[in-house]
Structures are given as structure tokens and as C-alpha cells.
Design a protein around this motif. Structure first.
Motif, PDB file in Angstrom:
ATOM      1  N   GLU A   1     -40.539 -37.478  24.812  1.00 48.18           N
ATOM      2  CA  GLU A   1     -39.245 -37.946  24.313  1.00 48.18           C
ATOM      3  C   GLU A   1     -39.398 -38.721  23.015  1.00 48.18           C
ATOM      4  O   GLU A   1     -38.407 -38.995  22.330  1.00 48.18           O
ATOM      5  CB  GLU A   1     -38.550 -38.802  25.359  1.00 48.18           C
ATOM      6  CG  GLU A   1     -39.297 -40.056  25.775  1.00 48.18           C
ATOM      7  CD  GLU A   1     -38.541 -40.787  26.874  1.00 48.18           C
ATOM      8  OE1 GLU A   1     -38.233 -41.967  26.670  1.00 48.18           O
ATOM      9  OE2 GLU A   1     -38.245 -40.180  27.910  1.00 48.18           O
TER      10      GLU A   1
ATOM     11  N   ARG B   1     -40.028 -38.711  29.470  1.00 47.74           N
ATOM     12  CA  ARG B   1     -39.972 -37.271  29.707  1.00 47.74           C
ATOM     13  C   ARG B   1     -40.968 -36.533  28.824  1.00 47.74           C
ATOM     14  O   ARG B   1     -41.179 -36.905  27.666  1.00 47.74           O
ATOM     15  CB  ARG B   1     -38.558 -36.743  29.450  1.00 47.74           C
ATOM     16  CG  ARG B   1     -37.540 -37.213  30.479  1.00 47.74           C
ATOM     17  CD  ARG B   1     -36.147 -36.754  30.125  1.00 47.74           C
ATOM     18  NE  ARG B   1     -35.152 -37.277  31.083  1.00 47.74           N
ATOM     19  CZ  ARG B   1     -33.854 -37.320  30.851  1.00 47.74           C
ATOM     20  NH1 ARG B   1     -33.374 -36.888  29.700  1.00 47.74           N
ATOM     21  NH2 ARG B   1     -33.033 -37.804  31.759  1.00 47.74           N
TER      22      ARG B   1
ATOM     23  N   HIS C   1     -43.579 -38.735  39.422  1.00 45.51           N
ATOM     24  CA  HIS C   1     -42.989 -37.735  38.538  1.00 45.51           C
ATOM     25  C   HIS C   1     -41.942 -36.923  39.276  1.00 45.51           C
ATOM     26  O   HIS C   1     -41.966 -36.798  40.507  1.00 45.51           O
ATOM     27  CB  HIS C   1     -44.057 -36.805  37.955  1.00 45.51           C
ATOM     28  CG  HIS C   1     -44.622 -35.815  38.937  1.00 45.51           C
ATOM     29  ND1 HIS C   1     -45.648 -36.134  39.805  1.00 45.51           N
ATOM     30  CD2 HIS C   1     -44.292 -34.523  39.198  1.00 45.51           C
ATOM     31  CE1 HIS C   1     -45.928 -35.081  40.545  1.00 45.51           C
ATOM     32  NE2 HIS C   1     -45.127 -34.098  40.210  1.00 45.51           N
TER      33      HIS C   1
ATOM     34  N   GLN D   1     -38.419 -44.422  33.051  1.00 47.43           N
ATOM     35  CA  GLN D   1     -38.976 -43.072  32.922  1.00 47.43           C
ATOM     36  C   GLN D   1     -39.297 -42.699  31.489  1.00 47.43           C
ATOM     37  O   GLN D   1     -38.781 -43.268  30.529  1.00 47.43           O
ATOM     38  CB  GLN D   1     -37.981 -42.049  33.481  1.00 47.43           C
ATOM     39  CG  GLN D   1     -36.713 -41.901  32.640  1.00 47.43           C
ATOM     40  CD  GLN D   1     -35.780 -40.849  33.182  1.00 47.43           C
ATOM     41  OE1 GLN D   1     -35.846 -39.684  32.799  1.00 47.43           O
ATOM     42  NE2 GLN D   1     -34.897 -41.272  34.081  1.00 47.43           N
TER      43      GLN D   1
ATOM     44  N   GLN E   1     -40.137 -35.453  34.324  1.00 49.32           N
ATOM     45  CA  GLN E   1     -39.865 -36.887  34.189  1.00 49.32           C
ATOM     46  C   GLN E   1     -41.012 -37.659  34.817  1.00 49.32           C
ATOM     47  O   GLN E   1     -41.372 -37.445  35.961  1.00 49.32           O
ATOM     48  CB  GLN E   1     -38.561 -37.221  34.905  1.00 49.32           C
ATOM     49  CG  GLN E   1     -38.268 -38.705  35.040  1.00 49.32           C
ATOM     50  CD  GLN E   1     -37.037 -38.964  35.882  1.00 49.32           C
ATOM     51  OE1 GLN E   1     -36.051 -38.240  35.793  1.00 49.32           O
ATOM     52  NE2 GLN E   1     -37.089 -39.982  36.732  1.00 49.32           N
TER      53      GLN E   1
ATOM     54  N   TRP F   1     -42.344 -32.364  27.829  1.00 50.05           N
ATOM     55  CA  TRP F   1     -42.174 -30.917  27.928  1.00 50.05           C
ATOM     56  C   TRP F   1     -43.437 -30.314  27.320  1.00 50.05           C
ATOM     57  O   TRP F   1     -43.590 -30.261  26.120  1.00 50.05           O
ATOM     58  CB  TRP F   1     -40.934 -30.457  27.166  1.00 50.05           C
ATOM     59  CG  TRP F   1     -40.483 -29.075  27.554  1.00 50.05           C
ATOM     60  CD1 TRP F   1     -41.265 -27.991  27.810  1.00 50.05           C
ATOM     61  CD2 TRP F   1     -39.126 -28.635  27.750  1.00 50.05           C
ATOM     62  NE1 TRP F   1     -40.505 -26.907  28.148  1.00 50.05           N
ATOM     63  CE2 TRP F   1     -39.187 -27.270  28.123  1.00 50.05           C
ATOM     64  CE3 TRP F   1     -37.896 -29.240  27.641  1.00 50.05           C
ATOM     65  CZ2 TRP F   1     -38.048 -26.508  28.378  1.00 50.05           C
ATOM     66  CZ3 TRP F   1     -36.760 -28.494  27.898  1.00 50.05           C
ATOM     67  CH2 TRP F   1     -36.828 -27.153  28.258  1.00 50.05           C
TER      68      TRP F   1
END
Length: 732
Positions: free
Chosen positions: A208, A201, A182, A199, A192, A203
Motif C-alpha cells: 500500500e 496490504r 493475515h 493492517q 491484508q 499484492w
């Protein structure tokens, strides 16, 4: 005993990747004990007693003894203060909620000067822990007072301010357990997982794959309800209102009791339940209004609030809420009862790590309204035995995952799908979640994007649920080996080239061969930063920052990264593991005195770092002509490919004889690829020249590049053709 002078912190360096100490980031501290070099721990009056009284958990530190109490044994026998400082810092980090088990302290040739390192997930947190530990040890040495709780609180504050939140951290931890690297992309929770084109991502609990449209729908509760209703999902009747008076009118139309809440809030903010009186409904409007763009009035659904977590179309966890109340004693005020009966619960706290929140009566308007509905205020004194409701929808932290009825799970999964969220927190009200919703009049009241995970990670009651693993599996589905983890998930072909002899040329040739094999290839080397044949930067890019840029680039399908001893000692490697690790030589010791590297033998510890990070399914490519390099072979977790001009070298002969080892060498003017006793001629040295001008390459560099390409499973014919088409001239 006279006061002793401070330990001097001469230099502090954060090693951000695998290094000479460990695979993980560490804070490396050069310190000078000064006169304390003459005072081991057992010679300072009262030092050991003060230290163990302040930090009693030091008994859990095994140290080099290898058992509980090992460090205390070292203290009693006498150990130097640099070593003691290491353990103090580690314990402060442990107490602050960032468990740390690794540390080392080593002397240098200069008397009283030591190199101390400890595991550091975050540089700023590590620096604060070091500063607090430094102050603590000097106070213990000089018999001065020290506030340990304040020191721990200072470190904890830094952890809360700087480190990943618990939801993000649990996903990162789950990915790490599966061997997925990561990279933190900002100071918050944008992370990431994986490298380059492989990859994903996250949050917090958004990925994503989380649609912006779906997130927008979820934030509009009225729109969400309309979509759910059209698909047969049970919801409470409700409408948007624009004033307290409209709220009361809507409540009369819908039928009492009702719920008043913001139309686009989250985390239960501004939601007031079971309202039956006009004044309560109008007051609840003012509570909800600041939390969203509109206010909604809904039919109240009797039952407990539940949060169901749906990940990738599957229910992975569920938690139930409980009414929070206090019991009067006829003497204490409501505020005093909340503090003594609720806020004293060790599961409550202000930080994110606590499953339950502190109830702040002075600022929580929902609690104030709830008390007002019962004709009470903060200073009221409830009669002995009187039950006072403080929160009707608090404490959603009782795990009930195993109780979820299949029909309830289906409805939750359907709701997430209708809204379009890959990860959703479904708020559902039901009397009994183990029974179908339609038999008890239950309903879904909200669908949340980016749901908090803490209630499932640290439930107040019940077992934690592996929600991080579920999200990691959603992002990186297992392709399934025997251990349930797939090799290479989240990874791209990554080659690390370490040394000084023609390493830039080797790196460029390997990158060219990867490009010819169909990969969009990134290259960071002394000659610059390249994306395929495009030279992005013309400066020396054999450093950590340039390598990280490649690994963050979603277009990069393979990467070649050059390093040398100085890079490893200054920053560590930019990646956690690699498919192929190349070591060309052990040169340069004369330039490394500032890193306490003075002898040729010390280069082994430095350069082995490149071999230590080779994946089990990868290979180390080693120069067999240098015995110190060839001796690194046993350190590789993967295969080993030896190279040298002389194929009769003992190192190559022994390697070929052992388990059909692979080697690249020159025989009768031809480059040979050997596996055990079998040999394959790649081509003659005279023909294996670079580009249209037939530039004759350095033979060792050519063999290293060929060996690396072979370790990457590039076909020999493509290797030969690629060598001949490689243009050594750098693009403008």
C-alpha cells in the motif's frame, strides 16, 4: 478377497480459524468406513505394500509413535482406514508442494463413523487432495491400479490455481513468523497483513506504500531513463522508435551493438540483446512490439545482467544472469539439445515455484531470433563441440548479494528513490558487480515495480535470501524486544466473548468502554453489527463472516467479537489471537449432538478454544462460579482475571493467593477489583446501573464486563463512569 465397498464421506466442513483441533484452519471430514471397520490395515492382503510402494515418503510420518517410521509401524500393527486416509491426504499435499504436518482421526459413538481432520491452508486445495486420497486408498484396498503422479499433479494444479504465488506467500510467511495475522482479500494475491486500523496490504511484491505514480513512471522506460539521468544515475543512451526501419536508423545513430525492447514491458519479455545487423534489429522490433505500447532501441552495455532488489531504501538481495547455451554433438537437433541439456534441469519448470523456466522453442520468439542470428533453427544439427547461444539474458538466478559493491548498492537505492518505489527490482548490467559501476561502464537499464522474488527465494546457484522478512520489516518496523519481534505489531485490541449467558450485553458494554477510552470500536454480537454507536446490521452477527468484516475495516481500532460453542464447532474463531478472551459458561451441550458433542465434559474442549488464543500479553476472563470454566485458567498464555459474585469461592481465593492473581467480585454490596490481597472498590451495585433510566444489570454480566475492561487496562474511574452512561436500549 472380494472387492470392498467405498469409504463414504458423510460431511465435509472447512474450519476457517482456531478450532477444537488446532490453531490453524483445517478440513474436517466425517466418514463412514462401512464394512472396512472390520478390516484394519494389517488384515487387507497386500494393502500395506501397495501403499508404501506408491507413497514411499510415508516412512517420514511420525504419527503418534513420535519417531520416523511411526506411521508404518501403526500400519503393520493394524490401524483403521480413516487414519490411513488422513496420512495419504497429508502426503499428497506434501508432494504437491503444500507441506502439511497436522492431522487427526477420532472415532464417534456410531460404529464405523470417524471424524478426520488435516491442516488446510486453502479449502479448494484440501478438497481436491481429499478426493485424490480417497481414490488412492480404495485402489490400494482393492488391488486396483492407480496413477499417483497424476493425482499429485491434480493437487499441484489446484495449488497453482488457488493458492498464493511464491512471492506473496514468502511475505505472508515472514509476517506469520512475527506473529502478524493475515486475511486473503481475493482469489489472487491481494492480502491484508494485520487487523483493522493496524493492517497493511500487499499484492505480490507491491504494498500500500507503492505509489501509483511511481508505478506509472517505472512502466514508462523512456521517462524512467530521463529521470535517472537527471540525477546522475548511469543509463544507456536510447530512443523510442515506431517501425523496424526507424529501429535500424536509431541503432546507427546510437552506435552498434544495440538492444531492442518494449518501452513498458517487464520480466524481460521482448528484450533482445547485442544486435549488430540490420535484419536482426528489424526482426527484434517485431519481437518487442507485442510486449509493450512502444519499442525502444538502446546502446548495448557489455556485461552480465543483474537484478538488485531494493526494499525500503535498502538493497536486500541481488542475482546475476548468465548466458544460456547448448553444445552440439553432431547428431541431435537444436530442439533435442535444448530438451536434453537445458529443460532436463530439475530447477526448470512451468510452475512459479521453479527458479528457471522451461524453454519452449515453438513459442519463444526471442529464442527463435537468437538462433536465427546464428543461422540455426529448431531442426538444425550443430557440429560437435559448437556452442550455441539460446538466451543472452536468461537464468537471472545466481545469487550475488554478498558481492555487491557499496557504490553499486547506493546507485540502486538512488534509482528506486528517484522513481519513487518502496520495493523495486533494479536491472543493472555490469561486468563485475563487486566493483564501482563508473569504472567498468555499467548502467541501470530498467527499474521494475512489483518485482518477482523467486530468483532470490530459490536461486539456481547460491543461498536463498530472506526477502519476505525484509518486506515484512518494511511494512511493520520492529520496535524491538529481546527477540526482535514486537508484541502487538499488526494487531488491535481484540476481545473475544464466548458463552451464552448475557454475552451480547457483556460485549456491548465492553465495546462502549473501549469507545470511551478513545478507540473507534467494532462490535459483532447477537444484537447486531456495530461501528461505535452506529448499528450497521440489526440481525444476529455473532458469526464468522460479521467478525471478519470488522477485522478488514481500516477504521476499526478495537474489536469485540461474540461467539458460542456452535460458532466454534461450525467455523472456528474469526481471529488467530486476541488480547482478552472471556468465557462465561459451558451451557448448551444438549444442542450440539450434530457436532458429536454429547457430554458436559466435552464442552471443555470446545470452550477452551477461546482461552487458547489469548496472547501472552493479554488475559483470559473466566467465570469462577462455574468450576469447569475456572479450570480453563492454566490454558491461558497470558494473565487470568476471575469473576464471580462470591469473592470467597475457593477458585478466587486460590487465584488471588497465587502470583497476585486478579479477581472481580461483590463484597458488602460493592464491586471490588482485587489484585492479590489488595482490594479496590469500584462502586456500589446500587450505583452501577445502566444509562439514564438506571437499568439494573445482571450482576454476573456486570462483573464480566468490568473484569474485561480491567484486563484491557481501562482505568477503574472510566469503567465506573462508562457503566453508568451505557444505554442498553438498542438503536433503531
Amino acid at each position: 478377497m472380494a472387492k470392498l465397498n467405498d469409504i463414504q464421506l458423510l460431511r465435509i466442513n472447512y474450519l476457517r480459524g482456531p478450532n477444537i483441533w488446532t490453531y490453524r484452519p483445517v478440513l474436517e471430514v466425517w466418514l463412514d468406513l462401512g464394512e472396512l471397520e472390520d478390516y484394519p490395515s494389517n488384515t487387507i492382503p497386500g494393502f500395506n505394500d501397495r501403499l508404501t510402494a506408491w507413497l514411499p515418503a510415508l516412512i517420514e510420518h511420525h504419527c503418534g509413535v513420535g519417531e520416523r517410521g511411526g506411521f508404518l509401524q501403526r500400519l503393520q500393527e493394524g490401524t483403521w482406514c480413516g487414519h490411513v486416509l488422513e496420512h495419504i491426504v497429508i502426503e499428497l499435499l506434501n508432494l504437491a508442494g503444500m507441506p502439511t504436518g497436522f492431522g487427526q482421526t477420532r472415532s464417534t459413538p456410531q460404529r464405523g463413523v470417524y471424524r478426520m481432520v488435516f491442516r488446510a491452508r486453502d479449502e479448494s486445495v484440501a478438497r481436491v487432495a481429499l478426493a485424490q486420497g480417497h481414490a488412492l486408498i480404495m485402489a490400494a484396498i482393492n488391488n486396483e491400479p492407480f496413477d499417483v503422479a497424476a493425482a499429485v499433479a491434480r493437487v499441484r494444479t489446484e495449488v497453482d490455481d488457488q493458492y498464493l504465488g511464491p512471492s506473496t506467500a514468502c511475505i505472508v510467511s515472514a509476517a506469520t513468523d512475527r506473529g502478524i495475522p493475515h486475511i486473503r482479500l481475493n482469489d489472487g494475491n491481494l492480502v491484508q497483513l494485520g487487523y483493522g486500523a493496524s493492517q497493511r496490504r500487499i499484492w505480490t511484491a507491491e504494498t500500500e506504500f507503492t505509489s501509483a505514480i511511481a508505478e506509472g513512471i517505472a512502466s514508462d522506460k523512456d521517462l524512467t531513463k530521463g529521470l535517472l539521468q537527471s540525477c546522475g544515475v548511469p543509463i544507456p543512451e536510447g530512443q523510442v522508435v515506431n517501425s523496424p526501419e526507424e529501429a535500424w536508423e536509431a541503432a546507427q545513430d546510437i552506435g552498434l551493438p544495440v538492444v531492442v525492447k518494449p518501452s513498458d514491458g517487464n520480466h524481460g519479455r521482448g528484450v533482445t540483446l547485442d544486435l549488430r545487423k540490420q535484419e536482426d534489429i528489424e526482426a527484434a522490433y517485431h519481437v518487442a512490439y507485442p510486449e509493450g505500447s512502444d519499442v525502444m532501441v538502446e546502446r548495448f552495455i557489455p556485461g552480465d545482467e543483474h537484478r538488485i532488489l531494493v526494499v525500503g531504501g535498502k538493497v536486500v538481495a541481488a542475482a546475476r544472469g548468465e548466458v544460456v547455451s547448448i553444445t552440439g554433438n553432431g547428431r541431435s537437433t537444436v530442439k533435442e539439445l535444448i530438451d536434453s541439456q537445458l529443460n532436463s534441469d530439475p530447477r526448470r519448470g512451468y510452475e512459479e515455484e521453479y527458479p528457471l523456466e522451461i524453454i519452449d522453442l515453438a513459442t519463444d520468439t526471442k529464442v527463435q531470433l537468437e538462433l536465427k542470428r546464428q543461422d540455426l533453427g529448431a531442426d538444425s544439427v550443430p557440429a560437435a563441440g559448437r556452442q550455441v547461444v539460446v538466451q543472452r539474458n536468461g537464468n537471472v538466478a545466481v545469487d550475488c548479494t554478498d558481492d555487491v559493491h557499496p557504490e553499486v548498492a547506493y546507485i540502486a537505492q538512488l534509482a528506486a528513490k528517484v522513481v519513487g518505489l518502496d520495493i523495486a527490482g533494479i536491472d543493472m548490467v555490469a561486468r563485475d558487480i563487486s566493483k564501482p559501476l563508473h569504472t567498468q561502464g555499467g548502467a541501470i537499464v530498467e527499474v521494475n515495480a512489483g518485482p518477482g522474488l523467486l530468483m532470490h527465494l530459490k536461486p539456481a546457484v547460491g543461498a536463498p535470501r530472506p526477502v519476505g522478512q525484509a518486506i515484512a520489516e518494511h511494512l511493520f518496523p520492529s520496535e524491538g524486544d529481546d527477540e526482535g519481534r514486537s508484541a502487538g505489531i499488526g494487531r488491535i485490541p481484540l476481545v473475544g466473548v464466548a458463552g451464552t449467558r448475557n454475552t451480547a450485553t457483556i460485549s456491548r458494554v465492553v465495546a462502549w468502554l473501549l469507545h470511551l477510552s478513545g478507540h473507534h470500536t467494532g462490535l459483532a454480537c447477537r444484537d447486531g453489527l456495530f461501528l461505535d454507536r452506529r448499528r450497521v446490521e440489526a440481525t444476529d452477527c455473532a458469526h464468522w463472516e460479521a467478525a471478519h468484516r470488522l477485522l478488514m475495516n481500516k477504521m476499526v481500532q478495537a474489536a469485540v467479537i461474540e461467539s458460542d460453542a456452535r460458532t466454534i464447532l461450525r467455523d472456528g474463531l474469526a481471529y488467530d489471537r486476541c488480547q482478552v478472551g472471556v468465557v462465561t459458561d459451558m451451557d448448551g451441550v444438549e444442542t450440539l449432538a450434530e457436532f458429536d458433542v454429547h457430554e458436559q465434559d466435552q464442552m471443555t474442549k470446545v470452550m477452551r478454544t477461546q482461552v487458547d488464543v489469548v496472547l501472552a500479553e493479554g488475559a483470559a476472563v473466566l467465570n469462577a462460579a462455574i468450576a469447569q470454566v475456572a479450570d480453563l485458567a492454566p490454558l491461558s498464555d497470558g494473565d487470568v482475571v476471575m469473576y464471580a459474585q462470591d469473592g470467597t469461592l475457593p477458585a478466587i481465593a486460590e487465584h488471588r493467593a497465587k502470583d497476585n492473581g486478579r479477581a472481580v467480585f461483590v463484597k458488602n454490596g460493592h464491586v471490588v477489583l482485587a489484585t492479590g490481597s489488595a482490594e479496590h472498590v469500584l462502586g456500589s451495585l446500587a450505583d452501577l446501573t445502566f444509562g439514564r433510566n438506571a437499568v439494573v444489570p445482571d450482576t454476573e454480566a456486570l462483573l464480566a464486563a468490568v473484569g474485561t475492561a480491567w484486563a484491557l487496562d481501562i482505568a477503574p474511574d472510566l469503567i465506573g463512569a462508562g457503566i453508568k452512561t451505557f444505554e442498553p436500549e438498542l438503536p433503531a
